[in-house]
Design an enzyme around this catalytic site. Structure first.
Site, mmCIF file in Angstrom:
data_model
loop_
_atom_site.group_PDB
_atom_site.id
_atom_site.type_symbol
_atom_site.label_atom_id
_atom_site.label_comp_id
_atom_site.label_asym_id
_atom_site.label_seq_id
_atom_site.Cartn_x
_atom_site.Cartn_y
_atom_site.Cartn_z
ATOM 1 N N SER A 561 -11.942 -32.020 -2.041
ATOM 2 C CA SER A 561 -11.866 -32.460 -3.436
ATOM 3 C C SER A 561 -12.149 -31.295 -4.369
ATOM 4 O O SER A 561 -12.853 -30.336 -4.002
ATOM 5 C CB SER A 561 -12.889 -33.573 -3.689
ATOM 6 O OG SER A 561 -12.994 -33.867 -5.065
ATOM 7 N N TYR A 574 -21.175 -37.935 -3.376
ATOM 8 C CA TYR A 574 -19.765 -37.650 -3.102
ATOM 9 C C TYR A 574 -19.493 -36.152 -3.138
ATOM 10 O O TYR A 574 -18.899 -35.587 -2.216
ATOM 11 C CB TYR A 574 -18.890 -38.375 -4.122
ATOM 12 C CG TYR A 574 -17.407 -38.108 -3.974
ATOM 13 C CD1 TYR A 574 -16.659 -38.792 -3.022
ATOM 14 C CD2 TYR A 574 -16.754 -37.186 -4.790
ATOM 15 C CE1 TYR A 574 -15.307 -38.563 -2.886
ATOM 16 C CE2 TYR A 574 -15.395 -36.941 -4.667
ATOM 17 C CZ TYR A 574 -14.667 -37.636 -3.715
ATOM 18 O OH TYR A 574 -13.329 -37.402 -3.575
#
Length: 684
Positions: A561, A574
């Protein structure tokens, strides 16, 4: 408008081809003769409709038929230059075609056109080939069928064989068909129904005779220690052996694999006669064109350990390659003595590997080819059983096998095949692939020729997605809880048993909880890290073992990400786990490079549409964080990028595909941003 003759022919073909007892996949051909008006002259013209080259009887349609003028086809007898030049007649068939379209005429066209019967079937039934390959086949044919079926000595398919069968039909008006030595059967009739009835009578009569008169154990007694292993044990052993076997089958050209543990195979490799019969090889041209002339047989009992078999394989492989090379050189020398220059050797690796107690592994350029090769070897086992039950199995001579395998016409057929897609022969294992980015990746890899394993926590959804992508020859769905090593290992076992191995591993499974530092619980932290950090580690670790054992290199791709390098609010668990994944890429690239395994990462951002993570509440939380409506989140992310473009799952899939192509053969340890340009996430 389709006429009744054609309709009847297609229906007969489909019925015959639907039963494997009658013929093998894509094997045999059928035909019908009839009269139509010539659109040019308005006169009646006699035509032949015959299954074209490469078609399959079970799925034949009118488009799969070649249509020829019988007057021109029969006239070829006047210009036939003799058996030494009969291959030239195949090109002449093109000058006999009627109309446009339709399939290319096959080598067997002469058999159908020259035999004086309105309807002709040529089939490869196991029972019929058992008679055709028995050492006393002529005597058995006369004994079993009387004068109704006539023996034809082996002759390579072609114009001369058509002349031979036509002569037999003329000389034996009482006959309904022939047994073709080493090859199959041909039957005929005045009507489509009669031809089909005669074909089935020959097949059923042969099968019944073998059943009634054959020895009960034609392959001899079971060898001690060679008995089939229990189902679960043999599948575990098969999965452990599969990468090593794929390595030897792919020495010259990468191959996809197929595993079979049918009772037919397990019984054969448990019996005393299996080494002798396997060494004799297959006989029917359709068989050995797909299985090679003989299999590689693991000469160890079922009780041998995986480690013992793996240690033995290099020696067996070397011997197999030497034997096949010698076979090629003998055949090539004979061809040159006839004034022919044979095609180059296509590879010396086995297409069939037999493992006592475990089963059979078959290989091909794609899954269907590998599966069909295995089906053909099962046909060959059935043929051997029938021949040995009544007599002794004796396939056609080695020199004739070579002439078929390296036939110029067969080589031309291979050269006409479409160019393989970029990821042909590669097998992809994609986690979290039942939705969102994972689904898009699976779709793209499959569209580029890869076999795809849809691995997802939801097995039912995984199987549904696989079915939407294609048949089981293209994609399968498996359950995969990536946070559980036993579940990961089970999923990978299913992958290697389905396709022979794994080449591309995509760590995509993930979830996200958008919470601030103080709202993030220990359970939240553990869940995020279990699925993505630990899950990626477990998948990579267990898949890498397969990649190393295959000796084919491979690709591991992490879907990380933008957040792995960019710090944003309310995202501690996350983003931290994405940073973990990002560094795993670097660590594994450094460790696995010596095995030719590339490890790269993708850093997406703002993938809202189609995203499982965003749909599960993440999107609502992020929209709240930024103070915008959830439905505007994609546009919001797009506007903050340099390119002002929204990122979709397909864009991430494009990057994965690119990294796995030969264009990136020298790239490893790379992180590719797919975020439309987020300056704060530039790698430094």
């Amino acid at each position: 408008m389709t006429n009744e003759t054609v309709t009847s022919l297609v229906e007969r073909s489909n019925r015959l081809g639907a039963d494997p007892r009658n013929t093998n996949y894509a094997g045999g051909n059928t035909s019908a003769k009839g009269v139509e008006k010539d659109p040019v002259t308005g006169q009646d013209v006699e035509l032949l409709w015959v299954k074209g080259s490469g078609g399959d009887l079970g799925t034949l349609t009118e488009k799969g038929l070649a249509v020829l003028r019988l007057d021109r086809l029969r006239a070829l007898q006047d210009v036939y230059p003799g058996v030494e030049r009969e291959d030239e007649m195949v090109a002449a068939f093109d000058y006999c075609l009627h109309g446009k379209g339709g399939a290319a005429p096959s080598i067997d066209t002469a058999m159908h056109g020259l035999v004086d019967a309105a309807h002709v079937d040529h089939l490869h039934p196991d029972a019929g080939i058992a008679i055709a390959t028995a050492v006393d086949g002529p005597e058995l044919t006369a004994k079993i069928f009387g004068g109704k079926v006539v023996w034809v000595p082996w002759r390579r398919p072609g114009f001369q064989l058509g002349l031979d069968i036509a002569a037999i039909k003329a000389q034996h008006p009482e006959a309904i068909g022939t047994v073709l030595g080493g090859h199959g059967i041909t039957a005929w009739g005045d009507t489509s129904e009669e031809a089909e009835r005669n074909s089935l009578w020959i097949i059923e009569t042969a099968a019944a005779y073998i059943e009634a008169n054959g020895r009960r154990e034609p392959f001899g007694p079971v060898l001690p220690g060679y008995e089939p292993l229990p189902a679960e044990e043999r599948r575990l052993k098969a999965a452990a052996l599969a990468p090593h076997l794929r390595a030897i089958a792919s020495h010259d050209n990468p191959q996809v694999g197929h595993y079979t543990d049918s009772d037919v195979v397990l019984d054969f490799v448990s019996r005393e006669a299996h080494p002798r019969l396997a060494e004799l090889g297959t006989s029917c041209p359709d068989h050995f064109l797909r299985t090679k002339v003989k299999p590689l047989v693991v000469d160890l009992p079922a009780t041998a350990s995986v480690e013992e078999i793996v240690e033995r394989l290099p020696e067996l492989h070397e011997a197999y390659r030497a034997d096949y090379t010698a076979y090629y050189e003998r055949g090539a020398a004979e061809a040159r003595a006839r004034g022919e220059e044979p095609p180059a050797m296509r590879g010396a690796d086995p297409a069939i590997v037999l493992v006592p107690g475990v089963g059979m592994f078959s290989y091909g350029a794609d899954k269907q080819t590998a599966r069909v090769a295995g089906e053909f070897y099962v046909n060959a086992i059935n043929v051997m059983r029938g021949a040995e039950a009544l007599s002794r199995y004796q396939p056609i001579d080695e020199s004739e096998k070579f002439r078929i395998e390296y036939w110029a016409l067969e080589e031309a057929k291979l050269q006409r095949r479409p160019k393989p897609k970029p990821l042909a022969t590669r097998i992809a294992f994609v986690t979290g692939a039942a939705s969102g980015i994972g689904r898009a990746i699976a779709d793209r890899l499959a569209s580029e020729g890869a076999c795809v394993v849809i691995a997802d926590l939801d097995a039912e959804k995984a199987q549904g997605v696989a079915a939407e992508i294609g048949s089981a020859d293209v994609a399968i769905g498996v359950a995969a809880n990536v946070a559980d090593e036993a579940a990961v290992q089970a999923a990978l076992r299913e992958a290697v048993l389905a396709f022979g191995g794994v080449d591309i591993v995509v760590n995509n499974a993930g979830l996200s909880l958008s919470k601030s530092l103080f709202d993030t619980t220990e359970a939240d932290w553990d869940l995020q890290h279990d699925v993505m950090a630990k899950g990626s580690f477990l998948v990579s670790k267990n898949a890498a073992r397969i990649l190393v054992d295959q000796k084919l290199g491979g690709d591991i791709v992490y879907i990380s990400s933008k957040n792995s390098v960019f710090a944003g609010p309310n995202n501690i668990a996350y983003s931290a786990t994405k940073a973990d994944q990002a560094h795993q890429v670097r660590l594994l690239a450094a460790e696995l490079g010596e095995h030719g395994i590339k490890v790269n990462g993708i850093n997406p951002d703002g993938v809202v549409r189609g995203s499982g993570i965003f749909a599960s509440g993440w999107g609502a939380n992020r929209a709240k964080t930024y103070g915008i409506p959830e439905e505007d989140l994609g546009k919001f992310y797009a506007q903050r990028t340099l390119l002002k473009r929204e990122v979709l799952p397909e864009h991430v899939a494009n990057a994965v595909y690119a990294l796995c192509t030969s264009d990136f053969s020298h790239t490893t340890g790379l992180h590719v941003p797919v975020d439309a340009g987020v300056a704060q996430a530039f790698l430094r």
